[in-house]
Design an enzyme around this catalytic site. Sequence first.
Site, short mmCIF file in Angstrom:
data_model
loop_
_atom_site.label_atom_id
_atom_site.label_comp_id
_atom_site.label_asym_id
_atom_site.label_seq_id
_atom_site.Cartn_x
_atom_site.Cartn_y
_atom_site.Cartn_z
N GLY A 63 0.84 -1.19 0.00
CA GLY A 63 0.00 0.00 0.00
C GLY A 63 0.87 1.23 0.00
CB SER B 130 -2.42 2.91 1.83
OG SER B 130 -1.58 1.89 2.32
CG HIS C 207 3.04 1.61 13.60
ND1 HIS C 207 2.47 0.63 12.85
CD2 HIS C 207 3.33 2.62 12.75
CE1 HIS C 207 2.41 1.03 11.58
NE2 HIS C 207 2.92 2.23 11.50
#
Lengths: 173, 173, 173
Positions: free
Chosen positions: C7, C11, C48
Site C-alpha cells: 500500500g 494507506s 504503531h
Amino acid sequence: MKQLILGGARSGKSAIAERLADESGCEVLYIATATVGDGEMEERIRLHRERRPDHWLLAEEPLQLAAILTEQAAEGRCILVDCLTLWLTNIMFMDDGAHFQSEMDKLLEILPDLPGEIIMVGNEVGMGIVPMGEMSRRFQDESGRLHQNIAAICDRVVLTVAGLPHTLKGEAL
Amino acid sequence: MKQLILGGARSGKSAIAERLADESGCEVLYIATATVGDGEMEERIRLHRERRPDHWLLAEEPLQLAAILTEQAAEGRCILVDCLTLWLTNIMFMDDGAHFQSEMDKLLEILPDLPGEIIMVGNEVGMGIVPMGEMSRRFQDESGRLHQNIAAICDRVVLTVAGLPHTLKGEAL
Amino acid sequence: MKQLILGGARSGKSAIAERLADESGCEVLYIATATVGDGEMEERIRLHRERRPDHWLLAEEPLQLAAILTEQAAEGRCILVDCLTLWLTNIMFMDDGAHFQSEMDKLLEILPDLPGEIIMVGNEVGMGIVPMGEMSRRFQDESGRLHQNIAAICDRVVLTVAGLPHTLKGEAL
C-alpha cells in the site's frame, strides 16, 4: 487485439507484456523506444535484451512510433512497444518538443485500425506527490492523458503490481 | 449515497465523477475547491469548466467545505466536490494551517448524515517515493488519512487508472 | 501461509496486516524494522505501538530479517513484519550497503520454507514520477524487485488503497 500493460517502476510490466507476446503464437517484433543515453539506461536495455527470445525481431524507434507501427503492423504479427513512457519523454524533449503534438496525434489516429496484435507497455507515474518542477508536472499530465487515450482504444488494459497483473478492462489475465 | 473517486494525476477521476453526477438524475451543485492562484491552475480550471454542463450550479469554496456541504446538501440534489486534495492543501497551508484540525474534524463529523448524493474527488499521492521535504511528507500522510476516513464513510470508493474505474468498495461501476 | 500487504503511504496497510495477525488465532510476534533515528520516526513508532494489542510479542530487527525469521517462525505462531520497506532502506544504506545482497538473498532463500503464518507489510513507492536522484531511483528499483520476488512466494498479496484491501493474488480479503 490491442493491449496496454501499465505498472509502476520495476512492477514486472515488461515481463507480463513479453509473456503475452510469446503466447500470441505470432511472429514478434519488439520495438524499443529507449535511446542509449547513459550507462544506467544501457544496463537496463542490456537486461531487457537478455530476457527476450533470440528469434524475436527487433527495431529501435525513439520518436516516430506511429510511422513504424503503420509500416510494420500486419495480421499474424505481434508488435510489442516497450515503452510508451520513454517515447513520450522523447517526443516531449527532443528538439524542444517540436514533434510532440504531431507524433501524439498520429499515434492516436492510426492505432485503432492497425492489423494484428499490438501490446504497449507504459509506466504509471501519476500516483505520487505532484512534483514541484513544471516540466515534471507537465510530463505527469501528458502521461496520464496518453494512458487514458490509449486505454480507450485498447481491448485489454492491465495494471501490474508486484509482478501481478490486475485487469482493468477486457478479459482478465 | 456517498462516493469517493480517487485516482492519480490525469487519471480521468474528475470525468468519472462528472458522469456519475450527470447520471444521478438530480440537480447538480459543483463545488470547486481550487483557488485561482497562478496561470497553470487557471488553465486547469478553465478546462474543467468547459467540460461541465451549463445547467449545473457552481460554488467555489476553498476552505469551509463542511459548512457549505451542511448548507447545500438536500434530498434530490447531487453535490460534486472537486477536489478534496486542493481543499486539504488549502486547510494545511492557508493562515499557516490554523483551520486544519477544526475543518478536518467538521467534515468527518457532518459527512455521514448529509442528505442527497455526495460525490468527492481525491488525488492519490501516496504510491511514489516518499518525498524528501517534511511538508510534502506531512501532506502525503494527511492525504492518506483523509482518504481512509472518507472511504470508511462512503458507500462506494473507486480508484481510477487510465480513465478506467476500479471499484474498491460498494457496487462495481 | 505467507501474505504480503502492500500500500502507499498512510494507506492503512499496517492496520490490515494487524487485523489479519489478530484474526490468525496464533500467538503473534511483531517484528519492527524501524530504527529510532529521528523525532518524526519516533512518533510513528509510538502510534504503531499504541495500536498493537499488549499481549503481542515484540522484536526489533532493522537488518538481519532472514536470521530472526528463521529463528522465530514456528507452527501456531504468526509473525508480522512491519515493514519490508524500512528493512530495504536499512540494508541498502547501513554500512554503505555492505549487507545488501547477502541479506536480500538470505530472505528470499529461507522465506518459502518458513513454518507458521508470515505477514509482511511493504510500501508501494513505484507509481509516482521517477525520482531525479540516483539513490532514490535505485531504491525504487530494488523495492519493486523485492515486492515481485516476495509476491511470487506469497499465498496472498493485497494492495491497500484508502484503507480498503484489494486482493491481487490468492483468496480475496
